[in-house]
Design an enzyme around this catalytic site. Structure first.
Site, PDB file in Angstrom:
ATOM      1  N   LYS A  11       0.867  -1.341  -0.153  1.00 13.30           N
ATOM      2  CA  LYS A  11       0.102   0.149  -0.154  1.00 13.30           C
ATOM      3  C   LYS A  11       0.864   1.285   0.069  1.00 13.30           C
ATOM      4  O   LYS A  11       1.898   0.981   0.463  1.00 13.30           O
ATOM      5  CB  LYS A  11      -0.980  -0.108   1.120  1.00 13.30           C
ATOM      6  CG  LYS A  11      -0.313   0.008   2.597  1.00 13.30           C
ATOM      7  CD  LYS A  11       0.115   1.297   3.046  1.00 13.30           C
ATOM      8  CE  LYS A  11       0.562   1.140   4.573  1.00 13.30           C
ATOM      9  NZ  LYS A  11       1.353   2.493   5.267  1.00 13.30           N
ATOM     10  N   ASP A 139      -2.578  -1.114  10.376  1.00 11.08           N
ATOM     11  CA  ASP A 139      -2.868  -1.152   8.943  1.00 11.08           C
ATOM     12  C   ASP A 139      -3.548  -2.306   8.178  1.00 11.08           C
ATOM     13  O   ASP A 139      -3.612  -2.479   7.001  1.00 11.08           O
ATOM     14  CB  ASP A 139      -1.444  -0.925   8.120  1.00 11.08           C
ATOM     15  CG  ASP A 139      -1.124   0.573   8.377  1.00 11.08           C
ATOM     16  OD1 ASP A 139      -1.720   1.212   8.453  1.00 11.08           O
ATOM     17  OD2 ASP A 139       0.404   0.808   8.070  1.00 11.08           O
TER      18      ASP A 139
HETATM   19  O1  C5P Z   1      -0.872  -0.919  15.110  1.00 11.70           O
HETATM   20  P1  C5P Z   1       0.529  -1.207  14.622  1.00 11.70           P
HETATM   21  O2  C5P Z   1       1.217  -2.499  15.281  1.00 11.70           O
HETATM   22  O3  C5P Z   1       1.022  -0.889  13.198  1.00 11.70           O
HETATM   23  O4  C5P Z   1       1.454   0.092  15.318  1.00 11.70           O
HETATM   24  C1  C5P Z   1       2.652   0.458  15.698  1.00 11.70           C
HETATM   25  C2  C5P Z   1       3.052   1.118  16.651  1.00 11.70           C
HETATM   26  O5  C5P Z   1       2.931   2.476  15.970  1.00 11.70           O
HETATM   27  C3  C5P Z   1       2.100   1.514  17.813  1.00 11.70           C
HETATM   28  O6  C5P Z   1       2.654   0.749  18.754  1.00 11.70           O
HETATM   29  C4  C5P Z   1       2.180   2.818  18.054  1.00 11.70           C
HETATM   30  O7  C5P Z   1       3.413   3.274  18.585  1.00 11.70           O
HETATM   31  C5  C5P Z   1       2.306   3.471  16.773  1.00 11.70           C
HETATM   32  N1  C5P Z   1       0.987   4.086  16.040  1.00 11.70           N
HETATM   33  C6  C5P Z   1       0.376   5.063  16.489  1.00 11.70           C
HETATM   34  N2  C5P Z   1      -1.032   5.202  16.219  1.00 11.70           N
HETATM   35  C7  C5P Z   1      -1.335   4.587  14.905  1.00 11.70           C
HETATM   36  C8  C5P Z   1      -0.775   3.395  14.417  1.00 11.70           C
HETATM   37  C9  C5P Z   1       0.470   3.251  15.078  1.00 11.70           C
HETATM   38  O8  C5P Z   1       0.672   5.565  17.555  1.00 11.70           O
HETATM   39  N3  C5P Z   1      -2.615   5.019  14.499  1.00 11.70           N
END
Ligand code: C5P
Length: 299
Positions: A11, A139
């Site tokens: 993406k 995501d």
């Molecule tokens: O959800 P994901 O595992 O992709 O997120 C990885 C990290 O990125 C989270 O632990 C957080 O620190 C940050 N994050 C965030 N806000 C989001 C997506 C991710 O702060 N919307």
């Protein structure tokens, strides 16, 4: 039973506005996302089962194939949610680099959910699949629906932009990533350290989107990413190359997600070989450079 293979696209965040930090530590965002006609492939083969009911192999030895991989996390979550007790081998052909902001791991996880739901006779509705996917990563859900779409909240609230697909469909894009990646939690933490100036207020993000929709302007006018300043400050190789490609080829370079992959929309007559050579001169032969097209609808 026969094996099934699912395409797990990369993406791009064509518009990414991180708008605010939430009480739970995550961030709210407004992002326009589209998948590419380039990505990983995941083959799911039912087995008789053995000591391990779920196994994963990958052609890239750098990819972890233990329980930390989102494919296996997805399979466990699917089994817990549905009571499915099947045994499968997953074989992942990896093309999307890690730490790129291209959603590779999330796409693989979503692909596993789609494949298992088919294999098990569709016990989960689209809505239930989305909820499971959101539990795997911010995501993940976007890969169930295909784009273009707008992500809101943490990334789990999706609005289809299918009606606007003609403004995206088939556009050529060059995606390029240096040998290093960026850790998403680090990028968010850097952004938070620059608050509030580093965020784009939600109303402003929405106003920008609405203005682009109304204007009928080309895709180039939509591109935005407010994660660039902190990432570009730490990794000057990104803005230095972006400036060079702008000067030499007139390309507007943006970063996808939290990087380190960057991209530029290409005119159909763009000198892809010369641009690729310039990227490799700047970033070295280990850079990933891929010409792809934006994909609309589900693969
Ligand atoms: O959800 P994901 O595992 O992709 O997120 C990885 C990290 O990125 C989270 O632990 C957080 O620190 C940050 N994050 C965030 N806000 C989001 C997506 C991710 O702060 N919307």
């Amino acid at each position: 039973m026969n094996a099934t293979t699912v395409f797990c696209p990369a993406k791009l965040n064509l518009f990414l506005a991180i708008t605010e930090r939430r009480a739970d530590g995550f961030h709210n965002l407004v992002s326009v996302v589209v998948t590419l006609d380039w990505g990983d492939t995941l083959t799911v083969r039912p087995t008789a089962g053995g000591a391990e009911k779920l196994a994963l192999t990958c052609d890239d030895p750098a990819v972890p194939v233990d329980g930390s991989n989102l494919v296996l996390k997805a399979a466990r979550a699917f089994a817990a949610a549905t009571g499915w007790t099947g045994a499968v081998d997953f074989a992942l052909t990896k093309r999307i680099p890690m730490g790129a902001g291209l959603g590779g791991g999330s796409s693989d996880g979503a692909g596993a959910l789609r494949a298992l739901n088919e294999l098990a006779g569709r016990p989960l509705t689209a809505e239930a699949l989305r909820t499971l996917a959101a539990g795997l990563g911010s995501d993940c859900p976007l890969f169930l629906d295909g784009g273009p779409l707008v992500m809101r909240g943490r990334g789990e609230r999706l609005e289809s932009w299918a009606a606007l697909a003609p403004r995206f469909a088939g556009r050529r894009v060059l995606v390029f990533k240096p040998s290093f990646g960026v850790a998403t939690p680090w990028a968010y933490a850097r952004l938070a350290a620059g608050a509030p100036a580093s965020y784009l207020p939600p109303a402003e993000a929405e106003a920008r989107l609405a203005a682009w929709v109304e204007s009928g302007a080309p895709l180039e006018a939509l591109l935005f990413n407010n994660m660039e300043p902190p990432v570009f400050a730490k990794y000057p190789a990104l803005p230095v190359l972006a400036a060079q490609l702008q000067a030499d080829f007139g390309l507007a370079v943006r970063m996808s997600g939290s990087g380190s992959a960057c991209y530029a929309l290409l005119a159909d007559d763009a000198p892809v070989d010369a641009i690729t050579a310039a990227i490799r001169r700047a970033w070295g032969g280990s850079a990933v450079v891929v010409a792809a097209r934006l994909q609309t609808g589900n693969s």
